[in-house]
Write an enzyme that holds these catalytic residues in place. Structure first.
Site, PDB file in Angstrom:
ATOM      1  N   CYS A   1       0.988  -0.714  -0.003  1.00  0.00           N
ATOM      2  CA  CYS A   1       0.154   0.233   0.379  1.00  0.00           C
ATOM      3  C   CYS A   1       1.063   1.392  -0.052  1.00  0.00           C
ATOM      4  CB  CYS A   1      -1.059  -0.307   1.524  1.00  0.00           C
ATOM      5  SG  CYS A   1      -2.090  -1.098   1.089  1.00  0.00           S
TER       6      CYS A   1
ATOM      7  N   CYS B   1      -3.892  -2.616 -17.569  1.00  0.00           N
ATOM      8  CA  CYS B   1      -3.965  -2.534 -15.779  1.00  0.00           C
ATOM      9  C   CYS B   1      -2.607  -1.382 -16.365  1.00  0.00           C
ATOM     10  CB  CYS B   1      -3.160  -3.460 -15.393  1.00  0.00           C
ATOM     11  SG  CYS B   1      -2.475  -4.601 -17.015  1.00  0.00           S
TER      12      CYS B   1
END
Length: 396
Positions: free
Chosen positions: A57, A354
């Protein structure tokens, strides 16, 4: 408030101020005065204590509005560099916390200790995690349960890759870089049953072989149940998969014949087959075989073709036989296939990407060939990360 305002996030998640200076950890709306940062309205409290070290993250310190704007901005910036702009933009789809049904982790032995988690940011070292707000609770529990058998298999100072996937029959585990002498006996039937594991496979030189199996893993795509080969591609979250499927259906609506290129297991062919005849093409033999078997068993109008589209893209003549084409390439994009599409008698193309950079490169090829970029739908599937996906509609 005083100080210089942070106006956006850069591609790696750093704040960028009004002068163009990069400020790590800053958030749009913050103000920076020397070393002091005055928090703005878009700053959020990170939910995980590992944030800042764990490389999974980068954006837990921002709110969802900023995540959505970041995803769109990444795509807009890439298109602008190619001299392009979309006519319409949908709101960014942001996946919820704890929704990752598929993830790649690492296991590392350091001396006599074992770490299981994600790589540290910009490092090969593994961050030991005892909580995760990205993985589904069941997948996180599996990552912890793998510790005991991995301790028996891994020598000192060793790193293994772990690809964990939730399937209808139970968890699928793919381990890469497993020592040759390691045996499947570490994953006994009792352990597999207790932890809901259907299969454990070892990957060596790109090939995966089961070392322990209790059931055949399978996934449901649309209304189609398809066997899941070890290492096959699958969208990371169910909700983002559904958002991308809706986009592809919208972009190809009414097409009688559709080519589903880089089809994998049939993420899009499975839903397109409800109203269209689908030709599904991919270089992965196991995925194409699994899709063919599933479509045949359920009498779906899907014809499969095992073909490397990087080396042998469908020709303009082949593409002209379809009413619409769907492209869902890996991060490298689909340059050669787009060059063929630009020369084909083709009116509609849906592109799922992506990687904003290779998407923009391919979009430039399509637009030069007469297509118009009508719509982009950003998808922040990998919540709190800088990874961005999208679905785009091209028409001419």
């Amino acid at each position: 408030m005083t100080g210089i305002r942070i106006v956006r996030l850069a591609a790696r998640g750093d704040g960028v101020d009004e002068t163009g200076r990069f400020i790590p950890g800053a958030v749009p709306g913050d103000r920076v005065d020397g070393d002091a940062v005055q928090a703005g309205p878009h700053r959020a409290e990170p939910v995980c204590r590992h944030f800042g070290r764990c490389g999974a993250c980068q954006l837990q310190h921002v709110d969802d509005e900023t995540i959505a704007a970041f995803a769109r901005g990444r795509i807009e910036s890439a298109l602008a560099k190619a001299g392009l702009a979309a006519e319409m933009w949908a709101d960014t789809h942001v996946s919820p916390p704890k929704s990752r049904r598929r993830a790649s982790l690492r296991a590392q032995t350091v001396g006599g200790a074992l770490r299981v988690g994600f790589n540290e940011e910009s490092s090969r070292q593994v961050v030991e995690i005892d909580e995760c707000h990205v993985l589904t609770p069941a997948l996180f529990a599996l990552s912890q349960a793998l510790r005991e058998p991995l301790m028996d298999l891994m020598p000192k100072d060793w790193i293994c890759g772990l690809t964990l996937t939730e399937t209808a029959a139970g968890h699928d585990v793919l381990i890469s870089n497993l020592p040759e002498e390691a045996a499947g006996s570490a994953f006994g039937p009792d352990w597999m049953q207790a932890n809901g594991v259907a299969r454990i496979s070892a990957e060596d030189r790109g090939a995966a072989e089961p070392i322990a199996q209790a059931a055949q893993p399978s996934v449901t795509l649309g209304d189609m149940a398809v066997a899941f080969p070890a290492g096959a591609f699958l969208q990371a979250t169910v909700d983002a998969e559904a958002a991308l499927q809706r986009a592809v259906l919208d972009f190809t609506g009414g097409a009688a014949r559709v080519a589903d290129l880089f089809c994998g297991l049939g993420t899009f062919g499975s839903v397109l087959a409800a109203n269209s005849r689908v030709t599904a093409v991919d270089a992965s033999g196991p995925s194409v075989s699994a899709l063919a078997a599933a479509a045949g068993a359920q009498s779906l109008p899907i014809k499969t073709l095992h073909r490397d589209l990087f080396r042998r893209p469908l020709s303009p003549k082949e593409l002209s036989a379809f009413d619409a084409v769907v492209l869902d390439p890996p991060r490298a994009g689909a340059r050669l296939q787009c060059e063929m599409a630009a020369k084909a008698e083709l009116g509609r193309l849906a592109y799922v990407s992506c990687n904003p950079a290779t998407f923009a490169r391919d979009a430039e090829i399509l637009v030069a060939g007469g297509f118009t970029l009508k719509e982009v739908r950003p998808v922040a599937q990998f919540r709190w990360s800088t990874h961005v996906e999208l679905a785009a509609r091209f028409e001419r």
